[in-house]
Design a protein around this motif. Structure first.
Motif, PDB file in Angstrom:
ATOM      1  N   ARG A  33       0.852  -1.044  -0.081  1.00  0.00           N
ATOM      2  CA  ARG A  33       0.063   0.076  -0.086  1.00  0.00           C
ATOM      3  C   ARG A  33       0.685   1.322  -0.107  1.00  0.00           C
ATOM      4  O   ARG A  33       0.613   2.315  -0.752  1.00  0.00           O
ATOM      5  CB  ARG A  33      -1.061  -0.001   1.054  1.00  0.00           C
ATOM      6  CG  ARG A  33      -1.835   1.148   1.212  1.00  0.00           C
ATOM      7  CD  ARG A  33      -2.988   1.068   2.451  1.00  0.00           C
ATOM      8  NE  ARG A  33      -2.321   0.815   3.453  1.00  0.00           N
ATOM      9  CZ  ARG A  33      -2.375  -0.437   4.097  1.00  0.00           C
ATOM     10  NH1 ARG A  33      -3.038  -1.290   3.752  1.00  0.00           N
ATOM     11  NH2 ARG A  33      -2.088  -0.638   5.531  1.00  0.00           N
ATOM     12  N   GLN A  34       1.788   1.236   0.857  1.00  0.00           N
ATOM     13  CA  GLN A  34       2.806   2.292   0.836  1.00  0.00           C
ATOM     14  C   GLN A  34       3.598   2.688  -0.585  1.00  0.00           C
ATOM     15  O   GLN A  34       3.654   3.573  -0.820  1.00  0.00           O
ATOM     16  CB  GLN A  34       3.696   2.188   2.063  1.00  0.00           C
ATOM     17  CG  GLN A  34       3.216   2.302   3.413  1.00  0.00           C
ATOM     18  CD  GLN A  34       4.119   2.004   4.511  1.00  0.00           C
ATOM     19  OE1 GLN A  34       5.223   1.436   4.113  1.00  0.00           O
ATOM     20  NE2 GLN A  34       3.750   2.304   5.667  1.00  0.00           N
ATOM     21  N   LEU A  35       3.811   1.556  -1.187  1.00  0.00           N
ATOM     22  CA  LEU A  35       4.852   1.442  -2.332  1.00  0.00           C
ATOM     23  C   LEU A  35       3.933   2.116  -3.426  1.00  0.00           C
ATOM     24  O   LEU A  35       4.186   3.224  -3.986  1.00  0.00           O
ATOM     25  CB  LEU A  35       5.287   0.299  -2.696  1.00  0.00           C
ATOM     26  CG  LEU A  35       6.232   0.169  -4.198  1.00  0.00           C
ATOM     27  CD1 LEU A  35       7.249   1.168  -3.845  1.00  0.00           C
ATOM     28  CD2 LEU A  35       6.279  -1.410  -4.314  1.00  0.00           C
ATOM     29  N   LEU A  36       2.773   1.446  -3.461  1.00  0.00           N
ATOM     30  CA  LEU A  36       1.803   2.229  -4.482  1.00  0.00           C
ATOM     31  C   LEU A  36       1.307   3.452  -4.401  1.00  0.00           C
ATOM     32  O   LEU A  36       1.102   4.282  -5.128  1.00  0.00           O
ATOM     33  CB  LEU A  36       0.661   0.938  -4.616  1.00  0.00           C
ATOM     34  CG  LEU A  36       0.882  -0.393  -5.385  1.00  0.00           C
ATOM     35  CD1 LEU A  36      -0.171  -1.057  -5.186  1.00  0.00           C
ATOM     36  CD2 LEU A  36       1.894  -0.250  -6.395  1.00  0.00           C
ATOM     37  N   THR A  37       0.946   3.803  -3.229  1.00  0.00           N
ATOM     38  CA  THR A  37       0.871   5.142  -2.864  1.00  0.00           C
ATOM     39  C   THR A  37       1.709   6.082  -3.253  1.00  0.00           C
ATOM     40  O   THR A  37       1.578   7.172  -3.894  1.00  0.00           O
ATOM     41  CB  THR A  37       0.198   5.172  -1.451  1.00  0.00           C
ATOM     42  OG1 THR A  37      -0.861   4.416  -0.971  1.00  0.00           O
ATOM     43  CG2 THR A  37       0.136   6.711  -1.069  1.00  0.00           C
ATOM     44  N   GLN A  44       3.916  14.479  -4.931  1.00  0.00           N
ATOM     45  CA  GLN A  44       4.990  15.038  -5.076  1.00  0.00           C
ATOM     46  C   GLN A  44       5.929  14.203  -6.215  1.00  0.00           C
ATOM     47  O   GLN A  44       7.117  14.790  -6.381  1.00  0.00           O
ATOM     48  CB  GLN A  44       5.922  15.100  -3.780  1.00  0.00           C
ATOM     49  CG  GLN A  44       5.452  15.822  -2.523  1.00  0.00           C
ATOM     50  CD  GLN A  44       5.190  17.204  -2.822  1.00  0.00           C
ATOM     51  OE1 GLN A  44       6.233  17.810  -3.345  1.00  0.00           O
ATOM     52  NE2 GLN A  44       4.045  17.939  -2.600  1.00  0.00           N
ATOM     53  N   GLU A  45       5.306  13.184  -6.648  1.00  0.00           N
ATOM     54  CA  GLU A  45       6.061  12.187  -7.429  1.00  0.00           C
ATOM     55  C   GLU A  45       7.477  12.039  -7.131  1.00  0.00           C
ATOM     56  O   GLU A  45       8.321  12.263  -8.087  1.00  0.00           O
ATOM     57  CB  GLU A  45       5.818  12.880  -8.940  1.00  0.00           C
ATOM     58  CG  GLU A  45       4.608  12.888  -9.482  1.00  0.00           C
ATOM     59  CD  GLU A  45       4.576  13.680 -10.784  1.00  0.00           C
ATOM     60  OE1 GLU A  45       5.354  13.727 -11.545  1.00  0.00           O
ATOM     61  OE2 GLU A  45       3.216  13.899 -11.209  1.00  0.00           O
ATOM     62  N   PRO A  46       7.438  11.176  -5.977  1.00  0.00           N
ATOM     63  CA  PRO A  46       8.968  11.008  -5.563  1.00  0.00           C
ATOM     64  C   PRO A  46       9.707  10.236  -6.610  1.00  0.00           C
ATOM     65  O   PRO A  46       9.140   9.044  -7.255  1.00  0.00           O
ATOM     66  CB  PRO A  46       8.704  10.183  -4.164  1.00  0.00           C
ATOM     67  CG  PRO A  46       7.528   9.577  -4.219  1.00  0.00           C
ATOM     68  CD  PRO A  46       6.596  10.688  -5.082  1.00  0.00           C
ATOM     69  N   SER A  47      11.263  10.290  -6.805  1.00  0.00           N
ATOM     70  CA  SER A  47      11.817   9.373  -7.558  1.00  0.00           C
ATOM     71  C   SER A  47      12.175   8.089  -6.707  1.00  0.00           C
ATOM     72  O   SER A  47      11.852   7.836  -5.787  1.00  0.00           O
ATOM     73  CB  SER A  47      13.216   9.854  -7.520  1.00  0.00           C
ATOM     74  OG  SER A  47      14.118  10.085  -6.468  1.00  0.00           O
ATOM     75  N   TYR A  48      12.576   6.961  -7.619  1.00  0.00           N
ATOM     76  CA  TYR A  48      12.853   5.756  -6.947  1.00  0.00           C
ATOM     77  C   TYR A  48      13.874   5.934  -5.749  1.00  0.00           C
ATOM     78  O   TYR A  48      13.948   5.233  -4.963  1.00  0.00           O
ATOM     79  CB  TYR A  48      13.434   4.962  -8.044  1.00  0.00           C
ATOM     80  CG  TYR A  48      12.311   3.917  -8.837  1.00  0.00           C
ATOM     81  CD1 TYR A  48      10.864   4.505  -9.022  1.00  0.00           C
ATOM     82  CD2 TYR A  48      12.606   2.693  -9.188  1.00  0.00           C
ATOM     83  CE1 TYR A  48       9.958   3.820  -9.509  1.00  0.00           C
ATOM     84  CE2 TYR A  48      11.596   1.951  -9.860  1.00  0.00           C
ATOM     85  CZ  TYR A  48      10.227   2.620 -10.100  1.00  0.00           C
ATOM     86  OH  TYR A  48       9.256   1.858 -10.669  1.00  0.00           O
TER      87      TYR A  48
END
Length: 90
Positions: A33-37, A44-48
């Motif tokens: 859930r955290q990863l997909l969110t 913010q569209e965080p980077s990998y």
């Protein structure tokens, strides 16, 4: 050209889809859930690199883990859309 507002039926259908998506997300393990969110819903569209730091997950594991999590999410969505056709996937 400005697009027209959705009809009440379209708005309700969109709301129902969102509710179903969030209910399926709630069924996922916390890590999924955290990863997909972070990947799909974080404005913010965080980077990998940022996701790796937040979740304590190796950067190279994010893609494969994302795919497994999406498969789980798809199964839950299918179960929720066809509650009488649930299949044991153990």
């Amino acid at each position: 050209m400005i697009s027209p507002l959705p009809t009440p039926e379209e708005a309700l259908d969109n709301w129902n889809r969102q509710e179903t998506l969030y209910a399926a997300l709630d069924k996922l393990p916390d890590r999924c859930r955290q990863l997909l969110t972070l990947i799909f819903l974080d404005p913010q569209e965080p980077s990998y690199d940022e996701i790796s730091a937040v979740l304590g997950m190796p950067k190279g594991s994010i893609g494969p883990t994302r795919n497994r999590c999406l498969q789980q999410l798809r199964r839950y969505l299918l179960e929720m859309s066809n509650p009488t056709d649930q299949v044991d996937i153990t």
